[in-house]
Design a protein around this motif. Structure first.
Motif, PDB file in Angstrom:
ATOM      1  N   THR A 173      16.382 -20.052 -37.145  1.00  0.00           N
ATOM      2  CA  THR A 173      15.537 -20.198 -38.179  1.00  0.00           C
ATOM      3  C   THR A 173      14.556 -21.510 -37.908  1.00  0.00           C
ATOM      4  O   THR A 173      13.326 -21.585 -38.216  1.00  0.00           O
ATOM      5  CB  THR A 173      16.278 -20.466 -39.749  1.00  0.00           C
ATOM      6  OG1 THR A 173      17.280 -21.387 -39.405  1.00  0.00           O
ATOM      7  CG2 THR A 173      17.010 -19.140 -40.023  1.00  0.00           C
ATOM      8  N   LEU A 209       9.645 -10.965 -40.724  1.00  0.00           N
ATOM      9  CA  LEU A 209       9.665 -12.019 -41.674  1.00  0.00           C
ATOM     10  C   LEU A 209       8.287 -11.942 -42.661  1.00  0.00           C
ATOM     11  O   LEU A 209       8.208 -11.815 -43.783  1.00  0.00           O
ATOM     12  CB  LEU A 209       9.887 -13.367 -41.260  1.00  0.00           C
ATOM     13  CG  LEU A 209      11.347 -13.842 -41.109  1.00  0.00           C
ATOM     14  CD1 LEU A 209      11.565 -14.946 -40.409  1.00  0.00           C
ATOM     15  CD2 LEU A 209      12.034 -14.111 -42.607  1.00  0.00           C
ATOM     16  N   GLU A 210       7.005 -12.030 -41.755  1.00  0.00           N
ATOM     17  CA  GLU A 210       5.929 -11.705 -42.140  1.00  0.00           C
ATOM     18  C   GLU A 210       5.448 -10.660 -43.291  1.00  0.00           C
ATOM     19  O   GLU A 210       5.082 -10.584 -44.190  1.00  0.00           O
ATOM     20  CB  GLU A 210       4.638 -11.961 -41.142  1.00  0.00           C
ATOM     21  CG  GLU A 210       4.520 -13.074 -40.431  1.00  0.00           C
ATOM     22  CD  GLU A 210       3.733 -13.066 -39.407  1.00  0.00           C
ATOM     23  OE1 GLU A 210       3.231 -14.178 -38.742  1.00  0.00           O
ATOM     24  OE2 GLU A 210       3.258 -12.102 -38.753  1.00  0.00           O
ATOM     25  N   ARG A 211       6.214  -9.576 -42.633  1.00  0.00           N
ATOM     26  CA  ARG A 211       6.043  -8.230 -43.512  1.00  0.00           C
ATOM     27  C   ARG A 211       7.196  -8.271 -44.646  1.00  0.00           C
ATOM     28  O   ARG A 211       6.617  -7.324 -45.645  1.00  0.00           O
ATOM     29  CB  ARG A 211       6.140  -6.994 -42.700  1.00  0.00           C
ATOM     30  CG  ARG A 211       5.148  -7.006 -41.452  1.00  0.00           C
ATOM     31  CD  ARG A 211       3.885  -6.244 -41.978  1.00  0.00           C
ATOM     32  NE  ARG A 211       3.023  -6.030 -40.851  1.00  0.00           N
ATOM     33  CZ  ARG A 211       2.601  -4.591 -40.792  1.00  0.00           C
ATOM     34  NH1 ARG A 211       2.879  -3.677 -41.459  1.00  0.00           N
ATOM     35  NH2 ARG A 211       1.609  -4.486 -39.614  1.00  0.00           N
ATOM     36  N   LYS A 212       8.294  -8.470 -44.469  1.00  0.00           N
ATOM     37  CA  LYS A 212       9.284  -8.375 -45.293  1.00  0.00           C
ATOM     38  C   LYS A 212       9.776  -9.294 -46.168  1.00  0.00           C
ATOM     39  O   LYS A 212      10.413  -9.307 -47.061  1.00  0.00           O
ATOM     40  CB  LYS A 212      10.462  -7.659 -44.829  1.00  0.00           C
ATOM     41  CG  LYS A 212      10.183  -6.294 -44.000  1.00  0.00           C
ATOM     42  CD  LYS A 212       9.834  -5.228 -45.158  1.00  0.00           C
ATOM     43  CE  LYS A 212       9.708  -4.059 -44.624  1.00  0.00           C
ATOM     44  NZ  LYS A 212       9.294  -2.952 -45.757  1.00  0.00           N
ATOM     45  N   GLY A 213       9.541 -10.594 -45.779  1.00  0.00           N
ATOM     46  CA  GLY A 213       9.632 -11.903 -46.462  1.00  0.00           C
ATOM     47  C   GLY A 213      10.958 -12.657 -46.055  1.00  0.00           C
ATOM     48  O   GLY A 213      11.248 -13.640 -46.317  1.00  0.00           O
ATOM     49  N   ASP A 214      12.124 -11.614 -45.782  1.00  0.00           N
ATOM     50  CA  ASP A 214      13.452 -12.164 -45.427  1.00  0.00           C
ATOM     51  C   ASP A 214      14.259 -11.077 -44.538  1.00  0.00           C
ATOM     52  O   ASP A 214      13.425  -9.806 -44.530  1.00  0.00           O
ATOM     53  CB  ASP A 214      14.175 -12.320 -46.906  1.00  0.00           C
ATOM     54  CG  ASP A 214      15.424 -13.086 -46.587  1.00  0.00           C
ATOM     55  OD1 ASP A 214      15.758 -13.737 -45.284  1.00  0.00           O
ATOM     56  OD2 ASP A 214      16.045 -13.241 -47.597  1.00  0.00           O
ATOM     57  N   SER A 273      10.530 -21.107 -37.992  1.00  0.00           N
ATOM     58  CA  SER A 273       9.755 -21.936 -38.793  1.00  0.00           C
ATOM     59  C   SER A 273       8.849 -22.882 -37.757  1.00  0.00           C
ATOM     60  O   SER A 273       7.634 -22.928 -38.498  1.00  0.00           O
ATOM     61  CB  SER A 273      10.695 -22.871 -39.523  1.00  0.00           C
ATOM     62  OG  SER A 273      10.252 -23.813 -40.091  1.00  0.00           O
ATOM     63  N   CYS A 286       3.863  -2.457 -36.381  1.00  0.00           N
ATOM     64  CA  CYS A 286       3.546  -3.921 -36.206  1.00  0.00           C
ATOM     65  C   CYS A 286       3.264  -4.299 -34.774  1.00  0.00           C
ATOM     66  O   CYS A 286       3.616  -5.543 -34.481  1.00  0.00           O
ATOM     67  CB  CYS A 286       4.913  -4.820 -36.675  1.00  0.00           C
ATOM     68  SG  CYS A 286       5.245  -4.385 -38.386  1.00  0.00           S
ATOM     69  N   ASP A 340      14.499  -0.004 -43.544  1.00  0.00           N
ATOM     70  CA  ASP A 340      13.575  -0.946 -43.745  1.00  0.00           C
ATOM     71  C   ASP A 340      12.524  -1.344 -42.787  1.00  0.00           C
ATOM     72  O   ASP A 340      11.496  -1.317 -42.606  1.00  0.00           O
ATOM     73  CB  ASP A 340      14.003  -2.295 -44.342  1.00  0.00           C
ATOM     74  CG  ASP A 340      14.886  -1.890 -45.438  1.00  0.00           C
ATOM     75  OD1 ASP A 340      14.252  -1.484 -46.780  1.00  0.00           O
ATOM     76  OD2 ASP A 340      15.917  -2.203 -45.508  1.00  0.00           O
TER      77      ASP A 340
END
Ligand code: CP
Length: 308
Positions: A17, A144-149, A21, A279, A213
């Protein structure tokens, strides 16, 4: 002591992470037209013993954004063609004072050997069928950009898992960050010892991608296959291709990833490859920013060690 990035299996979730980040911060800065503050120049060796477009160019571009020099090296045209060993090649590059090595090699585990003889960080850019950790980081940033988590997502990795270092690195990363991992493909292209990898095996596409997903397709790696593993490309396409019809089994807003290079019309059809669900181009862009973050991460540790 140097910090290396040899395998996703060896990273802690907090380290993953942290890199993601930093990559997101670099992306915001560079896409917004900013520049990275000038820092001490470094010379980074790009050792590619296998073909590459995305990984090699993105490490070049990442180094350029960070203000580092790159030194390109491939087996062909080097003294390895006349019999010099990998060990002696690595020692030569060490004593020519390169400060980090990015290495792609056909032999699984070869970056570990490089790390033993090199006096600086070694980054695995893909070793045989073992791992490709920076690809998994770029894929994770894209998800992360598309699904948030990533926590709680259902991710189906479809196709030639047996020969795929991308699949192994992604499986470890996704598992460590809390996703459910599924491997989907013909029996002959799934690893015989899947117990060692975090994930559940499915031989049927509809069941394997049900409510997924994220559908991550893999390239059929003909160059690593022995005869007989696949009866025909046409049969594979009929049974495992992601297209408008098969993607309906996945969740309504499912996204499709492919690490490239893509066999167009085989793993994914043209419609899906060029659709909003795809993507693929984001994965390429994010590859640059995660590689900036990885170079940062390995060099930061070396600097901290020097100051301690
Ligand atoms: N995904 C990937 O590793 O692509 P290249 O082989 O082009 O580097």
């Amino acid at each position: 002591m140097s910090r290396h990035l040899l395998a996703m299996r060896l990273l802690e979730p907090t380290q993953i992470t942290e890199i993601l980040s930093t990559a997101a911060e670099y992306k915001e800065l560079i896409v917004g037209g900013g520049r990275v503050e000038r820092r001490n120049e470094k010379s980074v060796g790009l050792l590619f013993f296998e073909n590459s477009t995305r990984t090699r160019v993105s490490f070049e571009q990442a180094s350029h954004y960070l203000g580092y020099h790159t030194v390109n090296f491939s087996g062909a045209g080097s003294s390895m063609s006349t019999g010099e060993t990998l060990k002696d090649t690595i020692l030569t590059l060490r004593y020519e004072r390169l400060e980090a090595l990015v290495m792609r090699h056909q032999a699984s585990g070869s970056p570990v050997l490089a790390a033993r003889y090199f006096d600086g960080p070694v980054i695995n850019a893909g070793d045989g069928q073992h791992e490709h950790p920076t690809q998994a980081l770029g894929d994770a940033l894209t998800i992360l950009e598309r699904k948030g988590d990533i926590q709680g997502l259902r991710v189906a990795i479809v196709g030639d898992v047996e020969h795929s270092r991308v699949a192994r690195s992604n499986a470890w990363l996704l598992h460590k960050l809390g996703a459910e991992v599924r491997f989907v493909g013909p029996r002959t292209l799934l690893p015989s010892h899947t117990g060692k990898l975090p994930g559940t095996v499915y031989y049927d596409l509809a069941t394997g991608i049900a409510d997924a997903d994220v559908v991550m397709c893999l390239r059929l790696q003909r160059e690593r296959m022995s005869d007989g593993l696949l009866s025909s490309t046409g049969e594979y396409t009929r049974m495992y291709q992601i297209n408008r019809s098969t993607l309906r089994y996945a969740a309504a807003e499912a996204i499709v990833l492919h690490p490239g290079p893509l066999n167009r019309g085989v793993e994914v059809d043209d419609h899906i490859a060029d659709s909003d669900s795809s993507c693929i181009n984001d994965q390429v862009t994010n590859g640059v920013f995660v590689r900036m973050a990885v170079l940062d991460w390995v060099f930061r540790e070396a600097k901290e060690a020097q100051l301690a």
